[in-house]
Design a protein around this motif. Structure first.
Motif, PDB file in Angstrom:
ATOM      1  N   VAL A 139       0.844  -1.200   0.000  1.00  0.00           N
ATOM      2  CA  VAL A 139       0.000   0.000   0.000  1.00  0.00           C
ATOM      3  C   VAL A 139       0.879   1.249   0.000  1.00  0.00           C
ATOM      4  O   VAL A 139       0.649   2.190  -0.768  1.00  0.00           O
ATOM      5  CB  VAL A 139      -0.961   0.015   1.214  1.00  0.00           C
ATOM      6  CG1 VAL A 139      -1.675   1.355   1.341  1.00  0.00           C
ATOM      7  CG2 VAL A 139      -1.967  -1.127   1.117  1.00  0.00           C
ATOM      8  N   CYS A 140       1.902   1.261   0.842  1.00  0.00           N
ATOM      9  CA  CYS A 140       2.819   2.407   0.908  1.00  0.00           C
ATOM     10  C   CYS A 140       3.510   2.640  -0.433  1.00  0.00           C
ATOM     11  O   CYS A 140       3.683   3.786  -0.860  1.00  0.00           O
ATOM     12  CB  CYS A 140       3.861   2.190   2.006  1.00  0.00           C
ATOM     13  SG  CYS A 140       3.185   2.226   3.672  1.00  0.00           S
ATOM     14  N   ALA A 141       3.902   1.565  -1.102  1.00  0.00           N
ATOM     15  CA  ALA A 141       4.567   1.687  -2.402  1.00  0.00           C
ATOM     16  C   ALA A 141       3.599   2.165  -3.487  1.00  0.00           C
ATOM     17  O   ALA A 141       3.976   2.948  -4.363  1.00  0.00           O
ATOM     18  CB  ALA A 141       5.184   0.346  -2.801  1.00  0.00           C
ATOM     19  N   ALA A 142       2.362   1.710  -3.419  1.00  0.00           N
ATOM     20  CA  ALA A 142       1.377   2.077  -4.433  1.00  0.00           C
ATOM     21  C   ALA A 142       0.848   3.502  -4.255  1.00  0.00           C
ATOM     22  O   ALA A 142       0.450   4.145  -5.222  1.00  0.00           O
ATOM     23  CB  ALA A 142       0.206   1.095  -4.393  1.00  0.00           C
ATOM     24  N   TYR A 143       0.864   3.993  -3.014  1.00  0.00           N
ATOM     25  CA  TYR A 143       0.330   5.322  -2.710  1.00  0.00           C
ATOM     26  C   TYR A 143       1.337   6.137  -1.903  1.00  0.00           C
ATOM     27  O   TYR A 143       1.047   6.583  -0.790  1.00  0.00           O
ATOM     28  CB  TYR A 143      -0.980   5.196  -1.908  1.00  0.00           C
ATOM     29  CG  TYR A 143      -2.067   4.463  -2.638  1.00  0.00           C
ATOM     30  CD1 TYR A 143      -2.877   5.123  -3.550  1.00  0.00           C
ATOM     31  CD2 TYR A 143      -2.284   3.101  -2.426  1.00  0.00           C
ATOM     32  CE1 TYR A 143      -3.886   4.450  -4.225  1.00  0.00           C
ATOM     33  CE2 TYR A 143      -3.282   2.422  -3.109  1.00  0.00           C
ATOM     34  CZ  TYR A 143      -4.072   3.095  -4.005  1.00  0.00           C
ATOM     35  OH  TYR A 143      -5.062   2.434  -4.673  1.00  0.00           O
ATOM     36  N   PRO A 144       2.524   6.377  -2.445  1.00  0.00           N
ATOM     37  CA  PRO A 144       3.569   7.053  -1.659  1.00  0.00           C
ATOM     38  C   PRO A 144       3.205   8.472  -1.222  1.00  0.00           C
ATOM     39  O   PRO A 144       3.670   8.926  -0.176  1.00  0.00           O
ATOM     40  CB  PRO A 144       4.778   7.055  -2.595  1.00  0.00           C
ATOM     41  CG  PRO A 144       4.204   6.939  -3.957  1.00  0.00           C
ATOM     42  CD  PRO A 144       2.958   6.129  -3.808  1.00  0.00           C
ATOM     43  N   ASP A 145       2.386   9.150  -1.987  1.00  0.00           N
ATOM     44  CA  ASP A 145       2.012  10.526  -1.645  1.00  0.00           C
ATOM     45  C   ASP A 145       0.821  10.577  -0.695  1.00  0.00           C
ATOM     46  O   ASP A 145       0.519  11.635  -0.145  1.00  0.00           O
ATOM     47  CB  ASP A 145       1.679  11.322  -2.906  1.00  0.00           C
ATOM     48  CG  ASP A 145       2.876  11.472  -3.820  1.00  0.00           C
ATOM     49  OD1 ASP A 145       4.019  11.394  -3.320  1.00  0.00           O
ATOM     50  OD2 ASP A 145       2.670  11.636  -5.036  1.00  0.00           O
ATOM     51  N   ARG A 146       0.161   9.462  -0.512  1.00  0.00           N
ATOM     52  CA  ARG A 146      -1.052   9.444   0.311  1.00  0.00           C
ATOM     53  C   ARG A 146      -0.794   8.964   1.744  1.00  0.00           C
ATOM     54  O   ARG A 146      -1.425   9.441   2.672  1.00  0.00           O
ATOM     55  CB  ARG A 146      -2.066   8.534  -0.382  1.00  0.00           C
ATOM     56  CG  ARG A 146      -3.444   8.540   0.190  1.00  0.00           C
ATOM     57  CD  ARG A 146      -4.196   9.781  -0.296  1.00  0.00           C
ATOM     58  NE  ARG A 146      -5.455   9.884   0.408  1.00  0.00           N
ATOM     59  CZ  ARG A 146      -6.636   9.716  -0.138  1.00  0.00           C
ATOM     60  NH1 ARG A 146      -6.733   9.438  -1.408  1.00  0.00           N
ATOM     61  NH2 ARG A 146      -7.727   9.857   0.581  1.00  0.00           N
ATOM     62  N   VAL A 147       0.114   8.005   1.896  1.00  0.00           N
ATOM     63  CA  VAL A 147       0.376   7.436   3.227  1.00  0.00           C
ATOM     64  C   VAL A 147       1.269   8.384   4.008  1.00  0.00           C
ATOM     65  O   VAL A 147       2.383   8.698   3.565  1.00  0.00           O
ATOM     66  CB  VAL A 147       1.044   6.051   3.116  1.00  0.00           C
ATOM     67  CG1 VAL A 147       1.337   5.490   4.496  1.00  0.00           C
ATOM     68  CG2 VAL A 147       0.171   5.085   2.327  1.00  0.00           C
ATOM     69  N   PRO A 148       0.819   8.849   5.174  1.00  0.00           N
ATOM     70  CA  PRO A 148       1.634   9.755   5.978  1.00  0.00           C
ATOM     71  C   PRO A 148       2.941   9.075   6.413  1.00  0.00           C
ATOM     72  O   PRO A 148       2.961   7.869   6.688  1.00  0.00           O
ATOM     73  CB  PRO A 148       0.764  10.054   7.198  1.00  0.00           C
ATOM     74  CG  PRO A 148      -0.620   9.668   6.817  1.00  0.00           C
ATOM     75  CD  PRO A 148      -0.493   8.594   5.791  1.00  0.00           C
ATOM     76  N   ALA A 149       4.001   9.838   6.495  1.00  0.00           N
ATOM     77  CA  ALA A 149       5.317   9.301   6.863  1.00  0.00           C
ATOM     78  C   ALA A 149       5.281   8.588   8.210  1.00  0.00           C
ATOM     79  O   ALA A 149       5.929   7.556   8.379  1.00  0.00           O
ATOM     80  CB  ALA A 149       6.351  10.425   6.887  1.00  0.00           C
ATOM     81  N   ARG A 150       4.488   9.075   9.142  1.00  0.00           N
ATOM     82  CA  ARG A 150       4.448   8.468  10.485  1.00  0.00           C
ATOM     83  C   ARG A 150       3.788   7.093  10.478  1.00  0.00           C
ATOM     84  O   ARG A 150       3.928   6.340  11.424  1.00  0.00           O
ATOM     85  CB  ARG A 150       3.742   9.378  11.462  1.00  0.00           C
ATOM     86  CG  ARG A 150       2.299   9.617  11.171  1.00  0.00           C
ATOM     87  CD  ARG A 150       1.648  10.575  12.180  1.00  0.00           C
ATOM     88  NE  ARG A 150       0.315  10.909  11.796  1.00  0.00           N
ATOM     89  CZ  ARG A 150      -0.724  10.084  11.890  1.00  0.00           C
ATOM     90  NH1 ARG A 150      -0.560   8.884  12.383  1.00  0.00           N
ATOM     91  NH2 ARG A 150      -1.914  10.471  11.508  1.00  0.00           N
ATOM     92  N   LEU A 151       3.074   6.748   9.398  1.00  0.00           N
ATOM     93  CA  LEU A 151       2.428   5.438   9.309  1.00  0.00           C
ATOM     94  C   LEU A 151       3.213   4.442   8.469  1.00  0.00           C
ATOM     95  O   LEU A 151       2.826   3.295   8.349  1.00  0.00           O
ATOM     96  CB  LEU A 151       1.017   5.581   8.731  1.00  0.00           C
ATOM     97  CG  LEU A 151       0.019   6.350   9.568  1.00  0.00           C
ATOM     98  CD1 LEU A 151      -1.332   6.418   8.845  1.00  0.00           C
ATOM     99  CD2 LEU A 151      -0.152   5.712  10.940  1.00  0.00           C
ATOM    100  N   ARG A 152       4.296   4.871   7.884  1.00  0.00           N
ATOM    101  CA  ARG A 152       5.083   3.966   7.028  1.00  0.00           C
ATOM    102  C   ARG A 152       5.865   2.974   7.794  1.00  0.00           C
ATOM    103  O   ARG A 152       6.269   3.047   8.836  1.00  0.00           O
ATOM    104  CB  ARG A 152       5.998   4.760   6.131  1.00  0.00           C
ATOM    105  CG  ARG A 152       5.198   5.517   5.116  1.00  0.00           C
ATOM    106  CD  ARG A 152       6.096   6.386   4.274  1.00  0.00           C
ATOM    107  NE  ARG A 152       5.228   7.196   3.475  1.00  0.00           N
ATOM    108  CZ  ARG A 152       5.162   7.128   2.163  1.00  0.00           C
ATOM    109  NH1 ARG A 152       5.953   6.343   1.512  1.00  0.00           N
ATOM    110  NH2 ARG A 152       4.332   7.886   1.499  1.00  0.00           N
TER     111      ARG A 152
END
Length: 66
Positions: free
Chosen positions: A53-66
């Motif tokens: 999910v993080c790779a598919a939506y890099p601009d959407r997932v907040p950095a603190r949730l990665r």
């Protein structure tokens, strides 16, 4: 990552309704052409699914949730 944590992160990122829609409908190449729901049902580790999910939506997932 526990399944409840995964869903919490997904819902925090996309909102509850849209998160469920993405999980059911969006095919991710990082999951071998499966949806999130399919990958989880087939036993793919939730951390691996979250990373996809993080790779598919890099601009959407907040950095603190990665």
């Amino acid at each position: 990552m526990r399944l409840t944590e995964f869903w919490g992160r997904l819902e925090e990122t996309f909102g509850p309704a849209y998160a469920r829609s993405i999980a059911a409908d969006q095919v991710l190449a990082q999951l071998g052409g499966r949806t999130i729901d399919q990958a989880i049902a087939e036993g793919v580790e939730t951390l691996r699914v979250w990373r996809a999910v993080c790779a598919a939506y890099p601009d959407r997932v907040p950095a603190r949730l990665r």
